[in-house]
Design a protein around this motif. Structure first.
Motif, PDB file in Angstrom:
ATOM      1  N   GLN A 152       0.831  -1.211   0.000  1.00  0.00           N
ATOM      2  CA  GLN A 152       0.000   0.000   0.000  1.00  0.00           C
ATOM      3  C   GLN A 152       0.865   1.261   0.000  1.00  0.00           C
ATOM      4  OE1 GLN A 152      -2.307  -0.800   3.527  1.00  0.00           O
ATOM      5  NE2 GLN A 152      -4.044  -1.629   2.378  1.00  0.00           N
ATOM      6  N   SER A 153       1.913   1.276   0.807  1.00  0.00           N
ATOM      7  CA  SER A 153       2.796   2.443   0.889  1.00  0.00           C
ATOM      8  C   SER A 153       3.514   2.676  -0.439  1.00  0.00           C
ATOM      9  CB  SER A 153       3.821   2.249   2.012  1.00  0.00           C
ATOM     10  OG  SER A 153       3.191   2.137   3.265  1.00  0.00           O
ATOM     11  N   ALA A 156       1.104   4.187  -2.870  1.00  0.00           N
ATOM     12  CA  ALA A 156       0.854   5.590  -2.526  1.00  0.00           C
ATOM     13  C   ALA A 156       2.016   6.477  -2.946  1.00  0.00           C
ATOM     14  CB  ALA A 156       0.602   5.707  -1.023  1.00  0.00           C
TER      15      ALA A 156
END
Length: 469
Positions: A152-153, A156
């Motif tokens: 997820q990071s 992003a």
């Protein structure tokens, strides 16, 4: 003129080099599980052997121009959660190099999934290239990392990659973090339980690359109005040529299909007797997302079998009419039992347990049932009890007793009386009719035999005690 030729040659070379660069597929990076659990076996072979062989075969079928990278974890140190290595870099990676490396890797250590992903993502951050990442694991994170959070990071942050995860022999309750990471990585999570399943999955995921356009065909599946997990397979219309797959995870699955006509087969992955549903002739369109909703609202048979008005344990088989392969089946244990199937026409077979005789089987043909419909199926068997004993004075005699249908000459039941009161007389639960009973004594009373006829009536007990000298 010469100058013009030089210029045209130069522009042509630029054009073709540009086409070549544009057509060059983005790298595929395999993250390979070399943790100690890969020594576990499936169908008599270690998971390491299966995974290495299947992955090698998959890589051999990739295009020659495909750049390949291989990352392994857990292969050098038994306790090190940083034991992750870029065994083959994508810049130099070839099929032979990767396959040679796979053959040299021996399972040993832990399962640092999150750190493995961090290493690969770090390489992509440095190179600023996009890639397809395929993680194969037979276990869950064992180093306190959070794979889903790592992915997820990275997304992003804007790093361009697609991550697919293949769970090899995992339990259902172990898959949630992997499903989360795959969805976060714009990829899919796949289950594989054996060599065949792993091969099918790897063949599919290597086609679902980061270069493929975003999904233009979505699927959701419901059962009784509730979203269910299902696997959708798209085939070229009228064939079994698999084009793409997607899993709904009780939500919506997405795949990319080149504009054209397809057949969609959707299989429920949660507890259900409903067979896969095939929707033929679906069209995928350019510049348009097409959605298909699948309903697994099945038809339900409520089956109740009795014996002399008492709930009775019975085997059940349900066949599509005209087929010899059962779609569903089970056992009633004396209670009403539910069987959920697709709508259609079925033949239902009931076989009473414990009862012996020629009338323990009942078949109901051509029962039509529609989607969402519930239909009760009931049948009452009949039986009586025959008690056969052998005595010599006050002594119980051990003997073999056979119960034969005189019409078919088939032995319907046989047993021994022994010399204990709970077995002598020996009880037989039989369907109504007249039987031929043969008795042959054993032990110290051996040598006596007798055959006689005995009528058994529904709901009644008939007893015959033979007295020998």
């Amino acid at each position: 003129m010469k100058a013009l030729v030089v210029i045209l040659t130069f522009l042509t070379s630029l054009f073709f080099s540009g086409v070549k660069a544009q057509d060059q597929p983005s790298p595929i990076i395999f993250i390979y599980d070399a943790s100690g659990s890969m020594w576990g076996q499936i169908d008599g072979k270690t998971k390491m052997e299966i995974a290495s062989q299947v992955l090698s075969e998959t890589i051999e079928e990739l295009p020659d121009q495909q750049a390949i990278g291989l990352v392994a974890y857990g292969h050098r140190n038994k306790t090190d959660c940083r034991d992750v290595e870029f065994v083959v870099a994508t810049q130099q990676g070839s099929k032979s190099q990767v396959n040679t490396a796979l053959g040299n890797i021996k399972p040993l250590g832990k399962t640092p999934l999150a750190y493995s992903a961090e290493l690969v993502i770090g390489k992509l951050r440095e190179s600023k290239e996009k890639a397809t990442v395929i993680l194969v694991t037979d276990g869950i994170e064992s180093c306190d990392g959070d794979l889903c959070k790592v992915v997820q990071s990275a997304k992003a942050e804007g790093i361009d990659f697609k991550m697919h995860i293949v769970g090899f022999g995992l339990k259902e309750e172990e898959t949630a973090p992997l499903i989360c990471a795959a969805k976060a990585g714009d990829g899919q999570y796949y289950d594989a339980d054996n060599a065949e399943g792993l091969s099918e999955v790897l063949q599919e995921v290597t086609k679902e690359t980061v270069d493929k356009p975003d999904g233009n065909f979505t699927v959701s599946a419901y059962k009784n109005g509730i979203p269910v997990d299902a696997l959708a397979r798209a085939y070229k219309a009228g064939t079994k040529e698999l084009v793409s797959m997607a899993r709904t995870y009780r939500d919506t699955g997405s795949m990319y299909l080149v504009p054209g006509i397809y057949d969609l087969e959707v299989t429920p992955l949660e507890d259900s007797d409903v067979m896969p549903l095939l929707v033929a002739g679906l069209e995928s369109k350019a510049n348009e997302t097409v959605h298909q909703t699948i309903s697994f609202d099945g038809a339900k048979f409520l089956v109740m079998a009795k014996n002399n008005e008492e709930g009775w344990d019975t085997m059940v088989k349900i066949f599509p009419t005209g087929s010899k392969k059962a779609s569903s089946g089970g056992r009633t244990y004396g209670r009403e039992d539910t069987y959920e199937l697709n709508s259609g026409m079925y033949d239902i077979e009931l076989t009473a347990l414990v009862i012996k005789g020629p009338q323990i089987f009942h078949r109901i043909d051509s029962v039509q049932i529609g989607a969402g419909e519930t239909k009760k199926i009931a049948h009452t068997f009949q039986s009586g009890e025959a008690k056969i004993g052998v005595v010599s004075g006050e002594e119980l005699v051990d003997a073999v007793v056979k119960v034969t249908d005189p019409g078919t000459k088939k032995v319907e039941a046989s047993s021994r009386t022994y010399t204990a009161p709970n077995n002598n007389p020996r009880s037989f639960i039989l369907t109504p009719g007249t039987y031929e009973i043969s008795v042959m004594s054993l032990g110290k009373h051996a040598g006596y035999s007798e055959t006689f006829s005995l009528e058994v009536k529904a709901g009644e007990t008939v007893e015959k005690i033979l007295s020998i000298k």
